[in-house]
Design a protein around this motif. Sequence first.
Motif, mmCIF file in Angstrom:
data_model
loop_
_atom_site.group_PDB
_atom_site.id
_atom_site.type_symbol
_atom_site.label_atom_id
_atom_site.label_comp_id
_atom_site.label_asym_id
_atom_site.label_seq_id
_atom_site.Cartn_x
_atom_site.Cartn_y
_atom_site.Cartn_z
ATOM 1 N N LYS A 1 77.784 -0.592 -17.646
ATOM 2 C CA LYS A 1 78.407 0.037 -16.475
ATOM 3 C C LYS A 1 77.631 -0.255 -15.193
ATOM 4 O O LYS A 1 78.169 -0.093 -14.087
ATOM 5 C CB LYS A 1 78.527 1.544 -16.677
ATOM 6 N N ASN A 2 76.382 -0.669 -15.323
ATOM 7 C CA ASN A 2 75.608 -1.047 -14.137
ATOM 8 C C ASN A 2 76.156 -2.322 -13.498
ATOM 9 O O ASN A 2 75.887 -2.605 -12.322
ATOM 10 C CB ASN A 2 74.136 -1.273 -14.503
ATOM 11 N N PHE A 3 76.932 -3.096 -14.270
ATOM 12 C CA PHE A 3 77.411 -4.388 -13.795
ATOM 13 C C PHE A 3 78.920 -4.453 -13.578
ATOM 14 O O PHE A 3 79.384 -5.144 -12.673
ATOM 15 C CB PHE A 3 77.008 -5.488 -14.794
ATOM 16 N N ALA B 1 75.625 -11.591 -20.099
ATOM 17 C CA ALA B 1 77.081 -11.544 -20.008
ATOM 18 C C ALA B 1 77.524 -11.221 -18.585
ATOM 19 O O ALA B 1 78.467 -11.829 -18.052
ATOM 20 C CB ALA B 1 77.648 -10.519 -20.986
ATOM 21 N N ALA B 2 76.839 -10.269 -17.956
ATOM 22 C CA ALA B 2 77.181 -9.891 -16.584
ATOM 23 C C ALA B 2 77.011 -11.064 -15.636
ATOM 24 O O ALA B 2 77.838 -11.279 -14.742
ATOM 25 C CB ALA B 2 76.313 -8.714 -16.143
ATOM 26 N N ALA C 1 84.323 -13.636 -12.028
ATOM 27 C CA ALA C 1 85.624 -13.132 -12.484
ATOM 28 C C ALA C 1 86.207 -12.102 -11.525
ATOM 29 O O ALA C 1 85.500 -11.239 -11.010
ATOM 30 C CB ALA C 1 85.490 -12.528 -13.876
ATOM 31 N N ARG C 2 87.519 -12.203 -11.302
ATOM 32 C CA ARG C 2 88.208 -11.189 -10.515
ATOM 33 C C ARG C 2 88.302 -9.877 -11.284
ATOM 34 O O ARG C 2 88.262 -8.799 -10.688
ATOM 35 C CB ARG C 2 89.616 -11.674 -10.150
ATOM 36 N N ARG C 3 88.474 -10.018 -12.598
ATOM 37 C CA ARG C 3 88.580 -8.833 -13.456
ATOM 38 C C ARG C 3 87.630 -9.009 -14.639
ATOM 39 O O ARG C 3 88.043 -9.411 -15.721
ATOM 40 C CB ARG C 3 90.026 -8.651 -13.942
ATOM 41 N N PRO C 4 86.359 -8.692 -14.474
ATOM 42 C CA PRO C 4 85.394 -8.874 -15.564
ATOM 43 C C PRO C 4 85.366 -7.681 -16.520
ATOM 44 O O PRO C 4 85.589 -6.543 -16.110
ATOM 45 C CB PRO C 4 84.061 -8.995 -14.824
ATOM 46 N N ARG C 5 85.106 -7.961 -17.785
ATOM 47 C CA ARG C 5 84.904 -6.894 -18.776
ATOM 48 C C ARG C 5 83.753 -7.281 -19.681
ATOM 49 O O ARG C 5 83.691 -8.413 -20.153
ATOM 50 C CB ARG C 5 86.169 -6.674 -19.614
ATOM 51 N N ILE C 6 82.865 -6.355 -19.915
ATOM 52 C CA ILE C 6 81.800 -6.542 -20.898
ATOM 53 C C ILE C 6 82.204 -5.798 -22.173
ATOM 54 O O ILE C 6 82.603 -4.634 -22.129
ATOM 55 C CB ILE C 6 80.439 -6.042 -20.379
#
Length: 389
Positions: free
Chosen positions: A131-133, A85-86, A92-97
């Motif tokens: 959170k690592n990504f 996913a990362a 993306a300018r604003r990525p979310r997992i």
Amino acid sequence: MADGKVYIFDTTLRDGEQVPGCKLNTKEKIELALALESLGVDIIEAGFPISSPGDFESVNQIARVMKETTVCGLTRAVQKDIEVAAEALKPARRPRIHTGIGTSDYHIKAKFNSTREEIIERAVQAVKWAKNFVDDVEFYAEDAGRTDNDYLARVIEAVIKAGATVVNIPDTTGYCLPHQYGEKIAYLINNVPNIDKAIISCHCHNDLGLATANSISGVLNGARQIECTINGLGERAGNTSLEEVVMILRQHANLGYYTDVNTRQLNPLSRLVSDTMRMPVQANKAIVGSNAFSHSSGIHQDGFLKDSQTYEIIAPEEVGADGSKIVLTARSGRSALAHRFQKIGYQYTRNDIDVLYANFLQIADTKKEVEDTDLHAMAKAYEATAVAN
């Protein structure tokens, strides 16, 4: 975060696509994603990247073209899922997992053959991997609707401590009654010490027809994000309908909540989604159904023609609909008949309409709807009789 802002998380491209027959290709997903961004949604869940190469590509391409909207990719609480996913979200300018795991005893025992403590450990680990990504990590407690509140609070506290910025409280099976779901959100507000560090999200399914009601109840009790789909598409009986929750919050603005959705685009986007996903919208669907602004009862028609607000709490143009419709059926009255005759160019007196109405009812009893062609024929016959007399 402004206290009254409710974030709209659209999952049409992920949960909506899980409807049998609604599979989208990358080009279609990009088109809909661009339309959703124009609509004003805050977050687009673009897909489940590890599920297939096609889904990975769709998430990746959507991540490239979104200018302001957060792009979200779904994962399980599995390291490889999160890594894939990362990678998909890199542009993306604003990525979310969006990662998570089942928390009800049904899931813990039957699905995972695990224990409550092990599930908390897996949940925390998943958030830490994510959170690592990315900075923006959403955690979902699958089947939270049937999860013991005390245990759910422990899970939510642990994942927020691990770095979750949004905590999703899904009523995965559509089981909850609105007061139960609202009480669950309120319980988390009052019993999770670090809840102020995350946004609570509602993800409600419609198995009992309560998805919209439950989502609104969640907001009234402290949630500030609603996960929803255009036309209420989704697994089984569907998800919370975007157009419904947006218009409820707009109509009840006195409650102090709002979204950034441009409501005038709701009907055009509904039609685009319906056409692209090859899934018709039921005629009586709230806000976007073809009958949402249609009036066929004589009592309703008479009131509407005197003042539209007697039977319409939303103006059609407010949601991009074509306009209100007076539909002529055997239940229609004289005022509606006169109105329709006037619309097609005939000016009749009250006495004329009284005579025409008897003929109208005979026709209306033989068909579902009286059309303009029928009215023209009635007018022609009436006027011919008048000339003969």
